[in-house]
Design an enzyme around this catalytic site. Structure first.
Site, PDB file in Angstrom:
ATOM      1  N   ARG A 199       0.881  -1.188   0.000  1.00  0.00           N
ATOM      2  CA  ARG A 199       0.000   0.000   0.000  1.00  0.00           C
ATOM      3  C   ARG A 199       0.902   1.217   0.000  1.00  0.00           C
ATOM      4  O   ARG A 199       1.919   1.246   0.716  1.00  0.00           O
ATOM      5  CB  ARG A 199      -0.869  -0.003   1.267  1.00  0.00           C
ATOM      6  CG  ARG A 199      -1.521   1.361   1.557  1.00  0.00           C
ATOM      7  CD  ARG A 199      -3.001   1.326   1.447  1.00  0.00           C
ATOM      8  NE  ARG A 199      -3.598   2.617   1.781  1.00  0.00           N
ATOM      9  CZ  ARG A 199      -4.218   3.412   0.895  1.00  0.00           C
ATOM     10  NH1 ARG A 199      -4.268   3.043  -0.376  1.00  0.00           N
ATOM     11  NH2 ARG A 199      -4.742   4.557   1.245  1.00  0.00           N
ATOM     12  N   GLU A 203      -0.055  10.264   4.268  1.00  0.00           N
ATOM     13  CA  GLU A 203      -0.311  10.681   5.654  1.00  0.00           C
ATOM     14  C   GLU A 203      -1.580  11.517   5.741  1.00  0.00           C
ATOM     15  O   GLU A 203      -1.798  12.424   4.929  1.00  0.00           O
ATOM     16  CB  GLU A 203       0.856  11.530   6.159  1.00  0.00           C
ATOM     17  CG  GLU A 203       0.671  12.092   7.559  1.00  0.00           C
ATOM     18  CD  GLU A 203       1.817  13.018   7.963  1.00  0.00           C
ATOM     19  OE1 GLU A 203       2.427  13.636   7.093  1.00  0.00           O
ATOM     20  OE2 GLU A 203       2.097  13.109   9.172  1.00  0.00           O
ATOM     21  N   CYS A 217      -9.267   7.570   5.219  1.00  0.00           N
ATOM     22  CA  CYS A 217      -7.848   7.184   5.390  1.00  0.00           C
ATOM     23  C   CYS A 217      -7.611   6.252   6.570  1.00  0.00           C
ATOM     24  O   CYS A 217      -6.934   5.227   6.448  1.00  0.00           O
ATOM     25  CB  CYS A 217      -7.000   8.437   5.577  1.00  0.00           C
ATOM     26  SG  CYS A 217      -7.227   9.624   4.278  1.00  0.00           S
ATOM     27  N   THR A 264     -13.989  18.803  -2.230  1.00  0.00           N
ATOM     28  CA  THR A 264     -12.573  18.685  -1.868  1.00  0.00           C
ATOM     29  C   THR A 264     -11.645  19.188  -2.970  1.00  0.00           C
ATOM     30  O   THR A 264     -10.545  19.663  -2.701  1.00  0.00           O
ATOM     31  CB  THR A 264     -12.232  17.221  -1.482  1.00  0.00           C
ATOM     32  OG1 THR A 264     -10.878  17.157  -1.022  1.00  0.00           O
ATOM     33  CG2 THR A 264     -12.409  16.250  -2.643  1.00  0.00           C
ATOM     34  N   ASP A 276      -4.568  17.712  -6.560  1.00  0.00           N
ATOM     35  CA  ASP A 276      -3.719  16.706  -5.901  1.00  0.00           C
ATOM     36  C   ASP A 276      -2.259  17.079  -6.172  1.00  0.00           C
ATOM     37  O   ASP A 276      -1.811  17.075  -7.299  1.00  0.00           O
ATOM     38  CB  ASP A 276      -4.033  15.291  -6.474  1.00  0.00           C
ATOM     39  CG  ASP A 276      -3.435  14.192  -5.598  1.00  0.00           C
ATOM     40  OD1 ASP A 276      -3.967  13.069  -5.638  1.00  0.00           O
ATOM     41  OD2 ASP A 276      -2.440  14.477  -4.892  1.00  0.00           O
ATOM     42  N   ARG A 278       0.447  15.610  -4.849  1.00  0.00           N
ATOM     43  CA  ARG A 278       1.399  14.568  -4.413  1.00  0.00           C
ATOM     44  C   ARG A 278       2.328  14.118  -5.539  1.00  0.00           C
ATOM     45  O   ARG A 278       1.945  14.055  -6.691  1.00  0.00           O
ATOM     46  CB  ARG A 278       0.632  13.349  -3.882  1.00  0.00           C
ATOM     47  CG  ARG A 278      -0.027  13.574  -2.550  1.00  0.00           C
ATOM     48  CD  ARG A 278      -0.873  12.409  -2.156  1.00  0.00           C
ATOM     49  NE  ARG A 278      -2.102  12.357  -2.961  1.00  0.00           N
ATOM     50  CZ  ARG A 278      -3.056  11.448  -2.737  1.00  0.00           C
ATOM     51  NH1 ARG A 278      -2.911  10.536  -1.799  1.00  0.00           N
ATOM     52  NH2 ARG A 278      -4.151  11.454  -3.469  1.00  0.00           N
TER      53      ARG A 278
END
Ligand SMILES: Nc1nc2c(ncn2[C@@H]2O[C@H](COP(=O)(O)OP(=O)(O)OP(=O)(O)O)[C@@H](O)[C@H]2O)c(=O)[nH]1
Ligand SMILES: [Zn+2]
Length: 353
Positions: A199, A203, A217, A264, A276, A278
């Site tokens: 996975r 965080e 999460c 969101t 996003d 990331r």
């Protein structure tokens, strides 16, 4: 040398530096049980001597057999021995990824073979020796640390992590360019000859630690750890990407906008961020350390599958991880499905309105 790393016996803390450590190497298609076997056999030209050394049952035995033929060492040995040693070391550290990461993790500490009986490769026991083996290891470290993947992520240390699900090993990493710390939790014996169950978990303090119902999460983290334990082995990469990469305080700002009706994605965008933020490139280095190159990935997020494929990891299967759907995160999940292309099925009874 105050913080010098001294090594000698293979079973000591830094024993992996020893040529006697049981790490086989492959050179020109031939497998050598240890660097010592390869180094000692390289002293000779006669095939029968080479074969005897090659098939020695232990590195100590290889050393002893080589001594029996000291009169038949190749005439040019002194001029080539350092190159032979370096070739053996390069193969050992390139062919056993954790060793290379452990070597780079020693940063700038001097490395010394502490050996009373060897004043050439070792320090002679009192520091008067040349420590050539230590020097070559430090030269190899300098080569590696400026190379991919060690440039983008550095292994630091590992420790046991007993959890309510089972006892994991926690491996700590840092990105040298921005000092962001990340974790890999491994469980059981990883059989990297088959796809490893993993996975990539971003965080989420609110979900992972504060039992938030606003997202999925915390439920996913628990389910992923449970699944890895019941599977018998696997790895969870815990990535410090709070708030899809915008950080905790900006996530609270985004939540505030969501309390006023934004979704969101809209909330991130109103704050001036992409939906996003990331990145996952450094996961390649974490998986390189774990010697994992084929995975079953627990995720609903196609971007993670894509990111691992770009990193050269073979994602053999995506394992859905749909957990914790509730009235508080229904809109959030619906937006992830409609706007962020997350693969969420309606099977859990909620409308995903
Ligand atoms: N900016 C922002 N981040 C959020 C929000 N809700 C959760 N997050 C963050 O999103 C990350 C988790 O990503 P998710 O979108 O829940 O799921 P995913 O990890 O992309 O995909 P899965 O692998 O299927 O779980 C964590 O970093 C959370 O802190 C939100 O409303 N706004
Ligand atoms: Zn969350």
């Amino acid at each position: 040398m105050a913080d010098a790393i001294q090594f000698y016996e293979p079973n000591e803390r830094y024993g992996f530096f020893s040529n006697f450590s049981l790490h086989s190497i492959v050179i020109d298609g031939t497998t050598w049980p240890t660097v010592e076997h390869y180094y000692q056999a390289s002293k000779f030209l006669a095939a029968d001597i080479i074969a005897r050394v090659h098939h020695a049952t232990t590195p100590e035995q290889a050393f002893k057999i080589s001594r029996e033929y000291s009169k038949q060492v190749r005439p040019d040995w002194n001029s080539i021995k350092e190159a032979v040693m370096m070739r053996g070391l390069r193969c050992k550290f390139h062919q056993h990824h954790p060793l290379a990461h452990w070597l780079v993790a020693t940063e700038t500490q001097p490395i010394v073979e502490h050996c009373y009986s060897d004043a050439y490769w070792g320090d002679g026991g009192d520091g008067s020796g040349q420590n050539r083996l230590g020097q070559l290891l430090m030269a190899l470290r300098d080569e590696l640390k400026n190379k991919h993947p060690y440039k983008m992520i550095r292994y630091v240390d590992a420790a046991q992590l007993p959890t309510q699900f089972g006892v994991f090993t926690m491996h700590g990493f840092v990105q040298p360019d921005n000092n962001t710390e990340h974790l890999a939790l491994t469980y059981g014996e990883l059989d990297v000859t088959k796809p490893v169950l993993i996975r990539l978990h971003s965080e989420c303090l609110t979900g992972d630690a504060l039992y938030s119902l606003r997202c999925d999460c915390g439920f996913q983290l628990q389910k992923a750890l449970e699944t890895i334990v019941s599977h018998g082995s696997g790895a969870l990469l815990y990535l410090r990407q709070e708030g899809r990469g915008i950080g905790l305080l900006n996530k609270i700002r985004a939540y505030h906008l969501q309390d006023k009706g934004a979704d969101t994605v809209e909330a991130n965008e109103r704050l001036g961020f992409a939906a996003d933020m990331r990145e996952y490139h450094f996961c390649e280095g974490m998986l390189h350390y774990l010697e994992i190159d084929q995975v079953k990935l627990m995720t609903n997020n196609p971007r993670k599958v894509q990111a691992l494929c770009i990193a050269g990891i073979n994602v053999v299967e995506r394992v859905p991880l749909q957990e914790g759907h509730n009235i508080y995160n229904d809109n959030y999940l619906a937006t992830k499905s409609s706007k962020l292309r997350h693969i969420l099925s309606k099977e859990d009874g909620f409308s995903l309105s």
